[in-house]
Design a protein around this motif. Structure first.
Motif, PDB file in Angstrom:
ATOM      1  N   LEU A   1       2.143   2.085  -3.292  1.00  0.00           N
ATOM      2  CA  LEU A   1       1.402   2.335  -4.355  1.00  0.00           C
ATOM      3  C   LEU A   1       0.821   3.820  -4.149  1.00  0.00           C
ATOM      4  O   LEU A   1       0.208   4.256  -5.328  1.00  0.00           O
ATOM      5  CB  LEU A   1      -0.034   1.448  -4.044  1.00  0.00           C
ATOM      6  CG  LEU A   1      -0.268   0.059  -5.227  1.00  0.00           C
ATOM      7  CD1 LEU A   1      -1.344  -0.707  -4.512  1.00  0.00           C
ATOM      8  CD2 LEU A   1       0.240  -0.022  -6.233  1.00  0.00           C
ATOM      9  N   ILE A   2       1.004   4.082  -2.567  1.00  0.00           N
ATOM     10  CA  ILE A   2       0.809   5.733  -2.258  1.00  0.00           C
ATOM     11  C   ILE A   2       2.147   6.370  -2.935  1.00  0.00           C
ATOM     12  O   ILE A   2       1.832   7.435  -3.753  1.00  0.00           O
ATOM     13  CB  ILE A   2       0.715   5.794  -1.074  1.00  0.00           C
ATOM     14  CG1 ILE A   2      -0.735   4.909   0.209  1.00  0.00           C
ATOM     15  CG2 ILE A   2       0.445   7.168  -0.855  1.00  0.00           C
ATOM     16  CD1 ILE A   2      -1.178   5.213   1.205  1.00  0.00           C
ATOM     17  N   GLU A   3       3.162   5.601  -2.496  1.00  0.00           N
ATOM     18  CA  GLU A   3       4.037   6.875  -3.657  1.00  0.00           C
ATOM     19  C   GLU A   3       4.299   6.247  -5.164  1.00  0.00           C
ATOM     20  O   GLU A   3       4.475   7.949  -5.559  1.00  0.00           O
ATOM     21  CB  GLU A   3       5.683   5.734  -3.356  1.00  0.00           C
ATOM     22  CG  GLU A   3       5.838   5.813  -0.756  1.00  0.00           C
ATOM     23  CD  GLU A   3       6.890   5.254  -1.019  1.00  0.00           C
ATOM     24  OE1 GLU A   3       7.290   5.976   0.120  1.00  0.00           O
ATOM     25  OE2 GLU A   3       7.656   4.193  -1.801  1.00  0.00           O
TER      26      GLU A   3
ATOM     27  N   SER B   1      10.719   1.804   1.790  1.00  0.00           N
ATOM     28  CA  SER B   1       9.440   1.379   1.478  1.00  0.00           C
ATOM     29  C   SER B   1       9.719   0.413   0.637  1.00  0.00           C
ATOM     30  O   SER B   1       8.937  -1.294   0.519  1.00  0.00           O
ATOM     31  CB  SER B   1       8.573   2.442   0.991  1.00  0.00           C
ATOM     32  OG  SER B   1       8.487   2.756  -0.167  1.00  0.00           O
TER      33      SER B   1
ATOM     34  N   ILE C   1       1.244  -0.955  -0.043  1.00  0.00           N
ATOM     35  CA  ILE C   1      -0.002  -0.124  -0.168  1.00  0.00           C
ATOM     36  C   ILE C   1       0.446   1.056  -0.126  1.00  0.00           C
ATOM     37  O   ILE C   1       1.183   1.718  -0.361  1.00  0.00           O
ATOM     38  CB  ILE C   1      -1.046  -0.291   1.032  1.00  0.00           C
ATOM     39  CG1 ILE C   1      -2.271  -0.855   0.762  1.00  0.00           C
ATOM     40  CG2 ILE C   1      -1.468   1.516   2.040  1.00  0.00           C
ATOM     41  CD1 ILE C   1      -2.879  -1.261   2.164  1.00  0.00           C
ATOM     42  N   VAL C   2       1.717   1.111   0.273  1.00  0.00           N
ATOM     43  CA  VAL C   2       2.938   2.415   0.519  1.00  0.00           C
ATOM     44  C   VAL C   2       3.355   2.178  -0.983  1.00  0.00           C
ATOM     45  O   VAL C   2       3.531   3.917  -1.117  1.00  0.00           O
ATOM     46  CB  VAL C   2       4.328   2.135   2.079  1.00  0.00           C
ATOM     47  CG1 VAL C   2       5.094   3.549   2.046  1.00  0.00           C
ATOM     48  CG2 VAL C   2       3.685   2.323   3.226  1.00  0.00           C
TER      49      VAL C   2
ATOM     50  N   ARG D   1       1.547   6.778  -6.669  1.00  0.00           N
ATOM     51  CA  ARG D   1       0.763   7.965  -7.443  1.00  0.00           C
ATOM     52  C   ARG D   1       1.135   8.884  -6.828  1.00  0.00           C
ATOM     53  O   ARG D   1       0.274  10.472  -7.564  1.00  0.00           O
ATOM     54  CB  ARG D   1      -0.616   7.453  -6.245  1.00  0.00           C
ATOM     55  CG  ARG D   1      -1.654   8.745  -6.530  1.00  0.00           C
ATOM     56  CD  ARG D   1      -3.209   7.939  -5.963  1.00  0.00           C
ATOM     57  NE  ARG D   1      -3.506   6.583  -6.223  1.00  0.00           N
ATOM     58  CZ  ARG D   1      -4.734   6.121  -5.631  1.00  0.00           C
ATOM     59  NH1 ARG D   1      -5.346   7.233  -4.601  1.00  0.00           N
ATOM     60  NH2 ARG D   1      -5.215   5.106  -6.037  1.00  0.00           N
ATOM     61  N   GLN D   2       1.460   9.412  -5.879  1.00  0.00           N
ATOM     62  CA  GLN D   2       1.976  11.258  -5.529  1.00  0.00           C
ATOM     63  C   GLN D   2       3.314  11.502  -6.591  1.00  0.00           C
ATOM     64  O   GLN D   2       3.689  12.593  -6.900  1.00  0.00           O
ATOM     65  CB  GLN D   2       2.750  10.776  -4.042  1.00  0.00           C
ATOM     66  CG  GLN D   2       1.933  11.025  -2.877  1.00  0.00           C
ATOM     67  CD  GLN D   2       2.472  10.493  -1.971  1.00  0.00           C
ATOM     68  OE1 GLN D   2       3.863  10.182  -1.402  1.00  0.00           O
ATOM     69  NE2 GLN D   2       2.245  11.054  -1.104  1.00  0.00           N
TER      70      GLN D   2
END
Length: 321
Positions: free
Chosen positions: A55-57, A191, A52-53, A59-60
């Protein structure tokens, strides 16, 4: 963020990580599965969080023009990941099995002779040289560890021979793991390192658990709580903070600071498992703290990455600590 502030933050987070992973022994004692299976759940259950981390990175990065696109992992990066992942699995197997033969405190403390092996690996293979102040701090910390072991309510006897061997194997394995993480953090984000370590270690632990253990699945909510707590507290948060810190601190000093783990572990074992603390053990804990203070490098010697280097540090050379 300035190098000095980054170094101080890294040290604080490293200490927090050391305290958090000190609860590992308690979770292992409470686990309803075998030692290797418990290690597998620790790594496998942490993978979704790291994913999840990532994926968030990602997207950022897509939504921000200030962040460069993610670079593919280099051959050197993969090598460091495989070394750290393999030896993390070996460490978990040896350490968890050691606690079947000796106390939580003794198993943890034997495993925490890792700083000796970390320094030796750096000296023999990486050309690192250590200051007299660092070596004095290492010696004082290891003396404190010895007091913690020898001063316990349950001394080591000849019947604990296998547990001692497993504890030392865990220490050597953890030293290789720390060196691998340090090498990986030179070019990779925390990550990435934690996710791929979890994948590699899980792939190694799963077949070994299937081949050697009968108790593979927790049978109660408390059993699942133990392995989930181990994964979230010790692996995701604890090892995650340690992994981040190691981009900004030397591997040798980090390993000495992680000797706070057995101090906290002994205290937790006293509170939750009734493993009493003696005056010698308390003195040993104080000695560990003094040793860490002595081993702390001057700010100009701290291993830090260039500001804005995407949470990855440059390789260290010269005096390591």
């Amino acid at each position: 963020m300035s190098a000095d502030r980054q170094h101080r933050l890294a040290l604080i987070l490293l200490i927090v990580g050391a305290v958090l992973i000190s609860a590992s022994g308690i979770y292992v004692k409470l686990s309803e599965t075998g030692p290797t299976s418990t290690g597998f759940y620790r790594m496998f259950l942490s993978m979704p969080v790291y994913w999840i981390v990532l994926l968030i990175e990602a997207r950022q990065r897509r939504s921000s023009s200030k962040l460069a696109p993610a670079r593919p992992i280099s051959r050197r990066g993969w090598g460091a990941l495989w070394i750290s992942g393999f030896f993390l699995a070996t460490d978990l197997i040896a350490w968890h099995w050691a606690m079947k033969y000796i106390s939580v405190a003794a198993a943890t403390l034997l495993a925490c002779t890792a700083p000796i092996w970390v320094a030796l690996l750096g000296f023999l293979f990486l050309g690192e040289r250590f200051s007299a102040k660092f070596l004095a701090g290492l010696a004082v910390s290891i003396a404190g560890v010895s007091l913690l072991i020898l001063g316990g309510s349950r001394g080591l006897t000849v019947h604990d021979g296998l547990g001692v061997v497993l504890g030392i194997l865990a220490a050597v394995s953890y030293a290789f793991y720390l060196r691998g993480v340090k090498a990986a953090r030179d070019t990779l984000r925390v990550s990435q390192v934690m996710f791929w370590n979890a994948v590699i270690a899980s792939a190694i632990l799963a077949p070994i658990a299937l081949a050697t253990e009968a108790a593979l699945v927790p049978q109660t909510i408390a059993g699942w709580g133990a392995v989930l707590g181990l994964a979230m507290t010790s692996q995701v948060i604890g090892q995650g903070l340690i992994g981040w810190s190691m981009a900004h601190l030397s591997a040798a000093f980090s390993s000495v600071t992680l000797l706070l783990t057995p101090v906290a572990s002994a205290i937790l074992a006293w509170i939750t498992l009734g493993e009493t603390l003696t005056a010698l053990q308390i003195g040993g804990g104080v000695a560990v703290l003094v040793g860490i203070i002595l081993a702390k490098p001057a700010a100009r010697q701290a291993v830090v990455g260039p500001e804005g280097a995407e949470d990855a540090a440059t390789p260290s050379k010269g005096v390591a600590a």
